[in-house]
Design a protein around this motif. Structure first.
Motif, short mmCIF file in Angstrom:
data_model
loop_
_atom_site.label_atom_id
_atom_site.label_comp_id
_atom_site.label_asym_id
_atom_site.label_seq_id
_atom_site.Cartn_x
_atom_site.Cartn_y
_atom_site.Cartn_z
N LEU A 265 0.85 -0.99 0.03
CA LEU A 265 -0.01 0.11 0.59
C LEU A 265 1.22 1.05 -0.14
O LEU A 265 1.36 1.32 0.81
N ALA A 266 0.90 1.82 -1.40
CA ALA A 266 1.42 3.22 -0.65
C ALA A 266 0.29 4.66 -0.90
O ALA A 266 -0.74 4.37 -1.41
N GLU A 267 0.82 5.27 0.18
CA GLU A 267 0.05 6.30 0.21
C GLU A 267 0.97 7.77 -0.34
O GLU A 267 1.84 8.04 0.25
N LEU A 268 0.45 8.79 -0.69
CA LEU A 268 0.05 10.22 -0.84
C LEU A 268 0.28 11.12 0.29
O LEU A 268 -0.97 10.93 0.34
N VAL A 269 0.79 11.71 0.33
CA VAL A 269 0.86 12.72 1.72
C VAL A 269 1.57 14.60 1.23
O VAL A 269 2.57 14.00 -0.05
N PRO A 270 0.79 15.12 1.52
CA PRO A 270 1.28 16.74 1.39
C PRO A 270 3.00 16.53 1.90
O PRO A 270 2.75 15.85 2.77
N ASN A 271 3.57 17.16 1.15
CA ASN A 271 4.75 17.52 1.82
C ASN A 271 4.57 18.96 1.99
O ASN A 271 4.61 19.92 1.67
N LEU A 272 4.86 19.28 3.36
CA LEU A 272 4.64 20.85 4.66
C LEU A 272 5.80 22.17 4.42
O LEU A 272 5.92 22.75 5.18
N ALA A 273 7.03 21.01 3.65
CA ALA A 273 8.09 22.57 3.60
C ALA A 273 9.07 22.19 1.96
O ALA A 273 10.20 22.00 1.85
N PRO A 274 8.33 22.01 1.22
CA PRO A 274 8.82 22.24 0.05
C PRO A 274 10.02 22.89 -0.70
O PRO A 274 10.78 22.26 -0.99
N ALA A 275 10.40 24.04 0.23
CA ALA A 275 11.31 24.62 -0.07
C ALA A 275 12.35 24.66 0.79
O ALA A 275 13.36 25.16 0.24
N ALA A 276 12.35 23.85 1.42
CA ALA A 276 13.45 23.07 2.01
C ALA A 276 13.56 21.75 1.46
O ALA A 276 14.35 20.91 2.69
#
Length: 315
Positions: A265-276
């Protein structure tokens, strides 16, 4: 040999590698010795920048110092502690090595490059080339780049030294790093233990350069004993190729299916710090290949084999 940060992930593997190679090792860390390595070195609890230890180094007690100690948390805030631990303290260590005629090998980081704009392997001299990379994305990376730059300025002569910009080091004991463990090991452990992996939803096309810890330490042993010594400089140390997160997920899925007969099972989750976030890492290894042509190298197939070994270990 003196190894600092000897109880940490790369440090403990460094101690073991020198012990296997027949060297007498003194190991220092703020933490106690790992039980399985208690007899592999003379262990000391303490700070690598302790004046008494620096005096021993300056007196020529050690032939080589391998400096693995430091703050490795990429979320660490800027401030006196980070500057002292990752930049000022290591420079005093370098001063002691110069006085004592001691070879110094220290841990830098591929994070100094930040974002690589062209998704191609990057060379050491591009660390301030704003056309090729952004430079540090966090205070940790900035502290490492500051050390590298000061080493180049202060020790162009009269000190045998090497700074190693590790890419993403993987292997046993990485759990010691907690959330700072490589994404490869994190995904493998999730797959092996739960059959469920979580990946940032913006990172499937991201790719990173992974290097097994045993390849890192074998390289360090060669650098510590090379005669004549390699030219004093900062060197990249990685595999020289990048593996996408999507391919890592496929490896996890195959290994899980082969082991359990069940889909992953693969779950895609938000990246909370994309700039870093570093979406691409890859080291150009040309400079180290010229300086140390006998260094251990690996292929994509070697990496896949190592991934399978780690998966079985995590199971």
């Amino acid at each position: 040999m003196l190894v600092t940060g000897a109880a940490g992930f790369i440090g403990r593997h460094t101690v073991a590698a020198f012990h296997r190679a027949g060297h007498q090792v003194t190991a220092i860390d703020l933490r106690p010795a790992p039980g399985h390595l208690a007899s592999a070195a003379r262990w000391q609890r303490g700070d690598f920048a302790d004046p008494a230890l620096l005096a021993e180094i300056a007196a020529g007690r050690y032939g080589t110092v391998v400096h693995q100690a430091g703050i490795s948390d990429t979320r660490a805030p800027a401030g006196p502690e980070l500057e002292e631990t990752n930049t000022a303290g290591p420079l005093r260590l370098a001063d002691a090595c110069r006085v004592g005629g001691t070879r110094l090998i220290y841990a830098s980081s591929h994070s100094v490059y930040g974002t690589l704009y062209h998704r191609t392997p990057i060379t050491e001299d591009a660390d301030t080339d704003t056309g090729r990379c952004s430079g540090p994305l966090n205070p940790y990376a900035a502290s490492k780049l500051a050390l590298d730059q000061e080493m180049r300025i202060r020790y162009a002569a009269d000190l045998e030294w090497v700074g190693l910009r590790y890419t993403n080091v993987v292997g046993p004991d990485e759990t010691d790093k907690g959330p700072m463990a490589s994404i490869l090991s994190q995904l493998l452990r999730q797959a092996a233990c739960t059959g469920h992996i979580r990946i940032f939803d913006d990172s499937l096309t991201a790719a990173r350069d992974y290097i097994p810890v045993e390849t890192v330490t074998a390289t360090i042993v060669q650098l510590a004993t090379a005669m004549p010594p390699v030219p004093a400089a900062v060197y990249n140390l990685g595999a020289g190729f990048a593996v996408s997160f999507a391919e890592v997920a496929q490896w996890c899925a195959r290994l899980h299916r082969e082991t359990t007969g069940q889909p992953l099972l693969a779950e895609l989750v938000p990246n909370l710090a994309p700039a870093a976030y570093q979406y691409f890492t890859c080291a150009d290894m040309t400079t180290l290949d010229k300086a140390l042509p006998s260094r251990p190298t690996l292929s994509l197939r070697d990496t896949e084999v190592r991934v399978a070994e780690l998966f079985r270990l995590f199971r």
